[in-house]
Design an enzyme around this catalytic site. Structure first.
Site, PDB file in Angstrom:
ATOM      1  N   CYS A  39     100.960  43.856-113.027  1.00 12.27           N
ATOM      2  CA  CYS A  39     102.160  43.263-113.027  1.00 12.27           C
ATOM      3  C   CYS A  39     101.787  41.657-112.860  1.00 12.27           C
ATOM      4  O   CYS A  39     100.582  41.391-112.585  1.00 12.27           O
ATOM      5  CB  CYS A  39     102.786  43.793-111.783  1.00 12.27           C
ATOM      6  SG  CYS A  39     104.403  42.805-111.594  1.00 12.27           S
ATOM      7  N   ASP A  41     103.152  39.755-110.557  1.00 12.94           N
ATOM      8  CA  ASP A  41     102.952  39.671-109.212  1.00 12.94           C
ATOM      9  C   ASP A  41     101.945  38.795-108.860  1.00 12.94           C
ATOM     10  O   ASP A  41     100.846  39.271-108.934  1.00 12.94           O
ATOM     11  CB  ASP A  41     103.286  40.847-108.470  1.00 12.94           C
ATOM     12  CG  ASP A  41     103.846  40.588-106.956  1.00 12.94           C
ATOM     13  OD1 ASP A  41     102.943  39.881-106.335  1.00 12.94           O
ATOM     14  OD2 ASP A  41     104.516  41.357-106.482  1.00 12.94           O
ATOM     15  N   ARG A  43     100.398  38.726-105.972  1.00 15.97           N
ATOM     16  CA  ARG A  43      99.660  39.460-105.005  1.00 15.97           C
ATOM     17  C   ARG A  43      98.709  40.320-105.513  1.00 15.97           C
ATOM     18  O   ARG A  43      97.816  41.148-105.056  1.00 15.97           O
ATOM     19  CB  ARG A  43     100.662  39.995-104.045  1.00 15.97           C
ATOM     20  CG  ARG A  43     101.682  39.087-103.438  1.00 15.97           C
ATOM     21  CD  ARG A  43     102.733  39.942-102.701  1.00 15.97           C
ATOM     22  NE  ARG A  43     103.504  40.613-103.706  1.00 15.97           N
ATOM     23  CZ  ARG A  43     104.635  41.509-103.301  1.00 15.97           C
ATOM     24  NH1 ARG A  43     104.897  41.619-101.979  1.00 15.97           N
ATOM     25  NH2 ARG A  43     105.195  42.078-104.444  1.00 15.97           N
ATOM     26  N   HIS A  98     102.166  48.759-108.728  1.00 15.79           N
ATOM     27  CA  HIS A  98     101.758  48.242-107.096  1.00 15.79           C
ATOM     28  C   HIS A  98     103.218  48.444-106.304  1.00 15.79           C
ATOM     29  O   HIS A  98     104.038  48.311-106.762  1.00 15.79           O
ATOM     30  CB  HIS A  98     101.262  46.868-106.982  1.00 15.79           C
ATOM     31  CG  HIS A  98     102.281  45.596-107.551  1.00 15.79           C
ATOM     32  ND1 HIS A  98     103.291  45.249-106.631  1.00 15.79           N
ATOM     33  CD2 HIS A  98     102.715  45.290-108.872  1.00 15.79           C
ATOM     34  CE1 HIS A  98     104.030  44.220-107.059  1.00 15.79           C
ATOM     35  NE2 HIS A  98     103.802  44.433-108.238  1.00 15.79           N
ATOM     36  N   CYS A 101     106.936  46.285-105.788  1.00 16.05           N
ATOM     37  CA  CYS A 101     106.963  45.488-107.152  1.00 16.05           C
ATOM     38  C   CYS A 101     108.701  44.961-107.125  1.00 16.05           C
ATOM     39  O   CYS A 101     109.449  45.909-106.951  1.00 16.05           O
ATOM     40  CB  CYS A 101     106.997  46.463-108.124  1.00 16.05           C
ATOM     41  SG  CYS A 101     106.827  45.695-109.872  1.00 16.05           S
TER      42      CYS A 101
END
Length: 197
Positions: A39, A41, A43, A98, A101
């Site tokens: 992703c 993302d 993080r 994850h 999400c």
């Protein structure tokens, strides 16, 4: 921006010199063993999660770790998959979802995406995942179903189908837990039809 600039200076001062031999080899050779599709993302950092060195992973990051099924009109994800498998010869592909999400949360909880129409269209690549998720609002279940659906989409790409048929390529589904740091391996990798490849 100041923090990024300081990070570059620290990298040039400390990190790069400590790995100078590695970077000298990488300047001449690009041979990652794994295509890691994760992703976008911030993080989720593939190299950090897997403790990988530079050059080991070929990374593609998309909102929701989505992989469109193969289609006649190419897109950036298709081009990256083709390059990683057919040119670089990776032996493994990981699709990593994850916890928490944002893309899957928006879908599971039916958020209004009218203000982000491009994102709304992109997230349609998760329609099969949503259809397989029994409980509305169950983000964790949707994350898992989505990883499996994206593995199935990957198998529609000719180089991937060929690699699976020849047993030179393996697909893996993971779910990374941000808070705990754990990685769940999904055992139910979908059956793929490789006879059309």
């Amino acid at each position: 921006m100041r923090d990024l600039a300081e990070g570059v200076r620290r990298y040039q001062r400390e990190v790069h010199p400590a790995k100078a031999d590695l970077f000298a080899r990488l300047a001449e050779h690009h041979g990652p063993h794994t295509l890691f599709i994760g992703c976008s993302d911030a993080r989720v950092v593939p190299e950090l999660i897997t403790a990988s060195e530079p050059g080991e992973l070929f990374v593609v990051r998309t909102a929701g770790n989505l992989v469109p099924a193969h289609a006649p009109v190419p897109d950036a994800v298709t081009a990256a998959v083709e390059y990683a498998v057919a040119v670089l010869g990776v032996s493994d592909i990981v699709v990593c979802g994850h916890s928490g999400c944002g893309a899957m949360t928006a879908l599971a909880r039916a958020h209004d995406l009218s203000g982000v129409p491009a994102l709304a269209r992109w997230l349609r690549h998760a329609d099969a995942s949503r259809a397989r998720t029994a409980a509305s609002g169950d983000v964790a279940a949707l994350v898992r179903h989505n990883v499996l659906a994206q593995l199935a989409n990957l198998a529609t790409h000719p180089p991937v189908a060929r690699g699976l048929a020849e047993r030179t390529l393996a697909l893996h589904g993971w779910v990374y837990d941000i808070a705990g740091g754990g990685v769940e391996t999904l055992g139910a990798v979908p059956e793929v039809n490789t006879s059309a490849a």
